[in-house]
Design an enzyme around this catalytic site. Structure first.
Site: not given
Ligand SMILES: [Zn+2]
Length: 857
Positions: A128, A264, A297-298, A320
């Site tokens: 990414e 992620e 979060h991931e 995000e």
């Protein structure tokens, strides 16, 4: 890299990739072959896909009528594309394009890159935003989802991890080929591969999903906390989304050199070691909270991002912002005693500070180049985005919000979506017009300042609100401030009798009056109840006076908010430095550590930026005043926690040390820190872990060469990643000029992995004895240094430069980066130059007031 991100044509579409690579991390290059099944719906003779820095072999293609002649293959480095022109048109149906290629195992932490750990070498991917094209030729845009069958040939001793489970392994002498199962539908940026000698933890199951942590040899026994956090997060996320985890296994991989915090990749999430591996007995609570937050979060991305993916990079913020908000929601549910939402306030305060600049940007920004996509990984996208998501969730109510999110995920699973699709789902779930309220927050830069007055008039008590755009600079003309937002204003109403009342009003006009009840029934109001809204309330001074007299009636989040808003008000020319310091005095015995920590930024800001304008002795006198105020409550607590002392008290001690030691540099605390350090170096349990960071840093500030050498040695021998980074970054805090130089030289050697170079330079720029030599070093050694400043970290380096202060440095910084442009930090540079000006202006304006205020003490 500088080319415009030309969007590919919608047609043809890839359906399936068969990717075979031969990767030996001991070598500098790797080989591969990709076969791409393409869906052809109309006859075409030309195919354009992405490839960058790859050497392309003999391309071939066949359709249902057999092989098709390839006329020409043109690589366009500027556009990072490969154009293939065919001898005849492809027949509708499925065609297979075959591309053999080879490429470098890179050294810049992107694409397939080399990560070292001691003598061991690893190859890992970070794709990414737009670096899958550096790993294999592909349609490298998030909307081209496809299935992937990956197989990897490497040395027999290496572990190989990718998104899917292993289907089989074939051995051939000292080599082996690992074939993975086919993946679900994925965008190219979510593909992962890690190759090298790795060890796996035990497998922990969450429902059907096996979870493992992978790490380099020698880091055994540091995985339990991550395993637990992952399992606890996964089951909560499954409940929240009402859908099981979408992939067949979950590997969490600690990569020894890694640009971001974590990535992620579906089913194979990669991390910096310090965010995945720890010894829970030695880690600080802050470190554990941060690890849990990053893991949650991931994992939130597995649904929001991976299963449902943004159609284009302009909606990156949605991924995000949502994952950031979700992580706090999940970890708060797992560990309510951690007060995660108070930590959220720190991020929100940082976002306010950035968004108050004239060179901010809207949460939603159009993206044309890969560099712009990278540049958008900032506080506005993450923290402001998450604060806006939270404002929306609180306005709609958690149940309606969740119904909308579930509807959105179900409707777009394995596909792509836009923000508008989420607003539609939330509209339907809540019965409210969500887009009309949320779009101005997403599409417009900046945020509102809400001037708040409360008056008794004609027998009624009335709240008067007036909104305008907030700017950190008092010099911005009024016409630029005339903006309006639809604000869900939360009001805490402190009544003369009975309990506080919380009200929410959707305020859409510039001026609004709200009736609060009979005159005399209300003592005061606080106009951002629970800090739910992303706006800065500025309370009239009489109201602030009444409120300040009962500050303990505010919730801790509101007290933190109030501190931040007053500090913002001071910078913006709307508040006086004396009022802020009086508020600090009122907070000196604050019981909540997080609220004390909310003082660290403003007080350090006054010490750095305002005090040098308060006469020759300004900084020293300010530090002495601060040390007296906050040193006393620290001394009362002492260095050693009592047996079974609760975390809250340990954190309070650590927060007081950050103020009385870190900012005020009270001499007795510096002396004691050196003694504490000696004991800590002999026995890690001799010091409460929460104090370790401060002690190591304070002892560095007054440390000599012998101590520097010991830090270096401790860093190399460190048993945990947290300890390694603690001693590494403290090398930047030594003040002896010769030691500053050594720390700078070290940043060019293998002793400091690429991922840590920018944070170390950031530390040196904070160090007042080192900042000028550091700037000198950056300029003169740029040819050696710049390869160690990866694109995603460049903006952090630039953002640290305003610490240099002063006109001369401002012009040098501007000139240097004009001559040596950093494409991923173009906006950060404008922001940094603006901060130079703001700081100078603040010093001129508030310095004399501070001098006067200190004299009157
Ligand atoms: Zn993320």
């Amino acid at each position: 890299m500088l080319g415009r991100m030309r969007r590919l044509a919608d047609h043809p579409r890839p359906i399936r990739y068969r990717l075979e690579v031969d990767v030996d991390p001991e070598r500098d290059r790797f080989r591969g072959e990709v076969r791409i099944e393409l869906e052809i719906s109309a006859p075409i003779r030309r195919i354009v896909l992405h490839a960058a820095d790859l050497e392309i072999g003999a391309v071939s293609i066949r359709d249902s009528d057999g092989p098709v002649a390839v006329r020409r293959v043109t690589a366009r480095a500027k556009h990072e594309t490969l154009e293939i022109v065919l001898g005849r048109a492809l027949a509708p149906g499925v065609s297979e394009l075959r591309i053999p290629y080879e490429g470098p195992i890179r050294t810049d932490l992107r694409g397939l890159y080399l990560a070292r750990s001691g003598e061991r070498r690893y190859a890992a991917t970070q794709l990414e935003a737009a670096d899958a094209r550096r790993f294999f030729p592909c349609f490298d845009e998030p909307a081209f989802k496809a299935r992937f069958q990956i197989s990897v040939t490497t040395r027999d001793r290496n572990s190989v991890i990718s998104n899917a489970p292993i289907r089989r392994t074939r051995r051939n002498g000292r080599k082996k080929t690992v074939e993975f199962e086919e993946t679900a539908q994925l965008s190219t940026y979510l593909i992962a591969l890690v190759v090298g000698e790795l060890r796996a933890s035990r497998t922990r199951r969450s429902g059907e999903t096996p979870i493992r942590v992978w790490h380099v040899p020698g880091k055994e026994g540091l995985s339990n906390f991550a395993l637990e956090a992952a399992a606890e997060s996964l089951s909560r996320l499954e409940r929240y989304f009402g859908l099981p985890y979408p992939y067949r296994k979950l590997d969490l991989i600690a990569v020894p050199d890694f640009e971001f915090g974590a990535m992620e990749n579906a089913g194979a999430v990669t991390f910096r070691e310090s965010l995945l591996l720890c010894n829970p007995k030695q880690a600080t609570l802050a470190e554990k909270k941060r690890m849990a937050e990053v893991i949650a979060h991931e994992l939130a991305h597995m649904w929001f991002g991976d299963l449902v993916t943004m159609a284009w990079w302009d909606d990156l913020w949605l991924n995000e912002a949502f994952a950031t908000w979700m992580a706090f929601t999940i970890v708060s549910d797992w560990k309510p005693e951690w007060n995660m939402w108070l930590d959220f306030e720190h991020g929100r305060a940082a976002a306010f500070s950035l968004d108050g600049l004239q060179n901010t940007h809207p949460i939603y920004t159009s993206v044309e180049t890969p560099d712009q996509a990278t540049e958008n990984f900032d506080l506005i996208t993450y923290e402001k985005g998450a604060a806006v998501v939270r404002m929306l969730e609180r306005w709609l109510g958690p149940a309606a919000f969740r119904r909308g999110v579930r509807r959105y995920i179900r409707r777009h699973r394995e596909g792509n979506a836009r923000a508008a699709d989420l607003w539609r789902a939330l509209d339907q779930a809540s019965g409210r017009r969500v887009a009309a309220v949320v779009r101005p927050w997403i599409e417009r830069e900046g945020f509102p300042l809400l001037a708040v007055e409360q008056t008794d008039r004609a027998g009624r008590s009335e709240l008067r609100l007036r909104q305008e755009r907030f700017f950190s600079s008092p010099r911005v003309p009024d016409e630029r401030r005339r903006q309006r937002w639809p604000i869900p204003v939360g009001v805490r109403v402190r009544r003369s009798r009975g309990r506080d009342r919380l009200e929410t009003h959707l305020v859409t006009r510039t001026r609004t009056r709200i009736d609060l009840g009979p005159a005399g029934s209300v003592r005061w109001c606080y106009a951002n109840a629970l800090e739910s809204g992303f706006y800065c309330p500025v309370h009239a001074s009489d109201l602030l006076g009444r409120l300040g007299g009962e500050i303990d009636r505010l919730q801790p989040a509101e007290r933190m908010g109030l501190i931040g808003h007053q500090w913002a008000g001071l910078r913006a020319g709307r508040a006086e430095v004396g009022d802020l310091l009086e508020l600090a005095v009122a907070c000196q015995h604050e019981p909540q550590a997080e609220v004390l920590d909310a003082w660290v930024g403003p007080l350090a800001g006054i010490e750095e930026t305002v005090a040098p304008g308060a006469g020759a002795e300004g900084p020293e006198r300010f530090r002495a005043w601060l040390g007296e105020r906050f040193g006393a409550p620290f001394a009362e607590l002492g260095w050693r926690p009592a047996r079974r002392e609760p975390d809250a008290l340990r954190l309070r001690r650590a927060a007081l040390l950050r103020i009385a030691g870190g900012i005020a540099e009270q001499p007795e605390i510096l002396d004691a820190a050196c003694e504490q350090l000696e004991r800590y170096l002999l026995d890690r349990s001799a010091l409460d872990a929460n104090l370790a960071g401060s002690v190591v840093e304070l002892a560095a500030r007054v440390g000599d060469k012998a101590r520097f050498d010991r830090y270096l040695e401790t860093m190399h021998e460190a048993a945990t990643p947290q300890e390694r980074t603690r001693f590494l970054f403290a090398l930047g805090a030594f003040r002896d000029p010769a030691l500053c130089t050594r720390a700078l030289e070290l940043s060019l050697t293998d002793a400091v992995p690429t991922q840590d170079v920018v944070p170390l330079l950031g530390k040196l720029l904070q160090n007042r004895a080192a900042r000028e030599p550091t700037w000198e070093f950056i300029q003169t050694r740029w040819p050696e240094l710049s390869p160690r400043v990866p694109g995603g970290l460049a903006s952090r380096l630039v953002a640290a430069l305003p610490a240099l202060a002063g006109r001369r440095y401002r012009s040098e910084v501007a000139a240097f980066f004009r001559a040596h442009p950093l494409p991923t930090a173009a906006r950060a540079l404008k922001q940094a130059l603006e901060r130079f000006d703001l700081d100078a202006e603040l010093r001129r304006r508030a310095g004399p007031a501070l001098e006067h205020w200190l004299a009157s003490r």
